[in-house]
Every structure is written in structure tokens, then in C-alpha cells.
Design an enzyme around this catalytic site. Sequence first.
Site: not given
Length: 640
Positions: A307, A513
Amino acid sequence: MSKVLIHLIGVLWLCSWLMLTGEAQVVDELKYKDPKQPISVRVKDLLSRMTLEEKIGQMTQIDRSVANADVMKTSFIGSVLSGGGSEPLPKASAGDWVTMINEFQKGALSSRLGIPMIYGIDAVHGHNNVYNATIFPHNVGLGWILTWFEGLVRQLLLKSELQGFLILLLRALRDPRWGRCYESYSEDPKIVREMTDIIDGLQGELPPHARKGYPYVGGKTKVAACAKHFVGDGGTTKGVNENNAVIDWHGLQSLHMPAYIDSIIKGVSTVMVSYSSWNGLKMHANRDLVTGFLKNNLKFKGFVISDWQGIDKITTPPGSNYTYSVKTSIEAGVDMVMVPYKFDDFIQDLTLLVKSNVIPMDRIDDAVERILLVKFTMGLFENPLADFSLVNELGSQAHRNLAREAVRKSLVLLKNGKNQNAPLLPLPKKVPKLLVAGTHADNLGYQCGGWTIKWQGFSGNTDTSGTTILSAINSTVDPSTQVVFRENPDADFLKTNKFDFAIVVVGEPPYAETAGDSTELTMLDPGPNIITNVCGAVKCVVVTISGRPIVIEPYLSSIDALVAAWLPGTEGQGVADVLFGDYGFSGKLARTWFKTVDQLPMNVGDPHYDPLFPFGFGLTSESVKQDIYGRAYWIWQLEN
């Protein structure tokens, strides 16, 4: 004939033979450039020609903001991506994107071996970084409906005018306090598994007798899919982003792993590792799961990607021992690292680790072999440049119609009338005067949510094109109907106007997020006051725009009708289509709706299960029977 002449002829013949056979040897040696060769042969041939520098370059993914043709050529960069909001220029067109990406690609192709790059896009719900792209409903609204409307699954991805890979989010969401709740299809792993059919839409349908675990991309109009985030990120403690999932092996297998198994069977090309941990061990450092289970047990042959700055977070604080993070992540089985900015540091550290025999060369070769396999499978060596002929597909009316249909089917009717004998919906189109109120009624950014144009989303109506719910209502009602919009009407305004009914649109602001983590799950102020004032004075339907269930219990008794619209995207007309009865409500909850946050986490099957609205709940309205018949006919058409 003289001996001299014979000798000269012999020399000429020998030279000709050497030239011919030498040319043949050159052609034979460049097998990786020959599309007639099996992919395995091409991969092996190219890998044998690569230097360590070229191999490590292929393992490096950088953001477009630090990329240029020279960097691509001299550092042999394997991949470029656009993170959330990363665009070539404000309001860049699809053509601008293609031009930028082709410049990067030309730099990669000018390197010694001419290995094309792969371009990565965080396309969470459409090509969401691109101005004027169609923005589809976020996943939270799609899970249940797309298991019913299977044909819609296969259409819900745009034709890509960019060579690259797009994401497929495969987590089972267990706690709506998590800021990425809307990226999940459901709390139920069975629904998440069914959603892996989207891989067919992205990559093309897997051919019969395809080898299990091998990536597949079927032609120029398809893209490589990336399944993420491996594994368990939807089950972190208290829904905290990037936190720890405390669960035993059986629980991990039964709740969080099934969709990954299905995606590998369906030929997914790449898998992205999660920021989160499993029982205290960071996934980016988990060799047992990444190499042992994913690669060895499940036989996944595509490549594993980190990521965004994911390897940095192996240490606390992030980046405090970067060399250790590089070593640990590569040894764990990460093949391509999303750096995304300081790529020189990554290349330097990994090169030193290999030359010092800390990381064996066969681990590097394994990573690069996987990356090359995906690139050859995508056809990048034959068609490395993006196709301008597809740019008009982006934001086309056909795609907007499809998104509008998805909106209609994603809406969940939670309440319809204060008693069963007096339903409010569907609303009449012809009345003297109706009120539209609420913070989200005329705000395209709020309607789309996070991961839209910017990473955290936007507010207002100017950052991209689309139809707000207010605009949709105006275009749906009879021309004689007066539509009055007041975002936050006070008591005097409500008393001095005689409204036949009101539509109140409220909900959450955009987020992505960690910024979306919430322990309260309340709607944006002054949403509660708007509901109290309006619904206390006039018959009202409340439409919630949110990435998850939110606190609604205190206001429910005053509301005549309640609709969960989730994050519908740019096509707000789909909301009006159903409110006014052109189509019936058919959506069901793929996520339990709690009474109070104190109950969380709470999922169907839990001993303490006592929801406000249970998993699978959803009322229907008058037109739904027609819609069901229409659905059956539509699927029949699709299959025939």
C-alpha cells in the site's frame, strides 16, 4: 576457375552464412519481443537479460508527481500511479491523462530493454480522479443489489482508456466506525465473495481450462484488477483504520479470506497488502500469510503490491528504520513497492541488501517474474500506449445511465408512513408546492463521498459534472409543481408556507480512510435540527447520504418515510426516479443498522443482535413488481 576466385567465393559465402545465422540468432535471442512465443518463454528470456538495477526498478512504483520520461528511462521504473486526487492538471480531460501517461510510457520504452510500465489508478467507484467521469455508487450501496442483478456487476466498470490496474475491495466490514466502511460491500462474507464477479468486468471472463492462480486480462479494453487489502482490514479493533485485527485462524479464514480465494480462482492479476495487523503482526511483514498462504497455498501467480508508503509503517514511528522495512517486506513476499515519492532511497537500500547477500537473488527474480507475467498478460509489450479512441467513453451517457440504474437499485426503503395504512411513498409529481431541505440536497461532492476528484472528496457542485438530488427532483415533478429549496428552514418559514410534503436530504460529509474513523456516527450538523423542524411541521421523507449506517433512532418517530441512499455518486436522478415512483424500491441492507453506537460491533448472527434495522431488511414500494419483471426480462436479454 582460379583458386583465388574459389577462395573469394568461399569467403563471401561464409560471411553471408555468418550474417544470416547471426541475424537468426539475434531474432531467436529476443524471444521476449516475439508475441508468438508463450508468455512463460518471454518472461524467462527477458528476466535473463536484466541487470539487478533493472530488476529493482521494475519492483518500484512511484506517484505521477515525481515521474517523467527521464526518470522512467534511467531508473527503469516498473509502475506509476495516481494516488487520490493526483492529477496532471486541474480539471484535466481524459485526453490530458492519456497524453501524460503516454509520455511516461515512452520514457520506459526508451530504456535499454524497453520494458513498458504499468499505470495504477485508485478507481474506487468509477474513474474517480478524472474530471467529468461517471461516479458510481460506493460499494456500501452495491453489495446486496448486485447479488440480485448479476448482469449489472459485469457492466459496472468503465472501458478504460488507460493501460493499468484498478482496485477491487474485498473486505468483510465488521464495524461501521471504520472510516473505510463505504468501500466494503457487506458484513457478510458470502456477499463479498459474490462481488468478485466484478473481476470479469475488469479483466474479461476467464477462458475455459485457465490455469488456477494465473492472471488474465482479455484485450485492450480490459485492465488488470487489484484485490485489496490482504487481509482482515475490515475487522480491526473498534474499527480503527490501520489497526489490529484480533481473530483466530478459523475466523480469519471464514470471514476475511473467502473473497481472496475466489478472486485468485478468477484470475485476479494483483493483490495489495493491508496496512493493518493480524494479532499484532503487520501484514506488510507477514511472510506466513503473504508468501506461505497467498503464494504457496493458494498458488497465486500474479504480483503482490504494497500500500501507499505501506512498508514504512512496519516500524513505529513510520520510516524510523527504513532499511529494515525494505528487508522485512521483500522477505515477506511483497513484489512491487508503492514508494511513492522517495524512490531513490528504496532502490538504494534494496540494491545494498541484495549485494550484501541479505536478500537472495532468487527472491528478486521471483518478484520480477511475477511483474513481467502480468505485463505480458496485459499485452503491454504489443500495445504499450494508451488508446485515444476510447477517451469519449469516459462520462458517456451510456455509463451515466448505468450508474443511474445502480442508484435506483441501491436505495433501501427503511420506513414508509407512520402506520402501515398510510404510506408516503411514492410521492406525487403534481402538487401545488413541495419543500426540499437539507445539507446534502444540492451538493454533488457530499453525494459522491470520499475518493472523488480529491482523496477526501469535495464539497459543492463545481469539481465535476453530475446531477444533484435537488436538480433531479426539479426535472422529475410536473411543471406546475413549485419546488422550494431551503437548506435549513426555520420555524417561521415553515409556518408561512403551505407545503404538501418535504424531502429532507442529510448525512455525512465526505471522508476517506482515517479521517472517517468515528466513535459517534452522527450526521453533519445541522442535519438533526433540520429533521426536527421540517418533519415536525410537514409530512416528510428523509433521505440519508452516508457511507454507513448512522445514528437515526432519536428522530425516527417524527419521520414519515426514511430512505438510505448511501453515497450514490454523480447520478442523483436515480434517487428521484424511485422517490416519485417511476421505479420501485427493491434494495436491502447488506449491513446491519444499529440502534446506538454502544451496540458496536454488532453483526448478523451475534448473540447480542438487536438492530434498529436488521441485515437484509428493506421495504418495497408500489412499482417494485413491475421492476422485478423488468429485471427478469433485462437479465434474459443480457444472457441471450
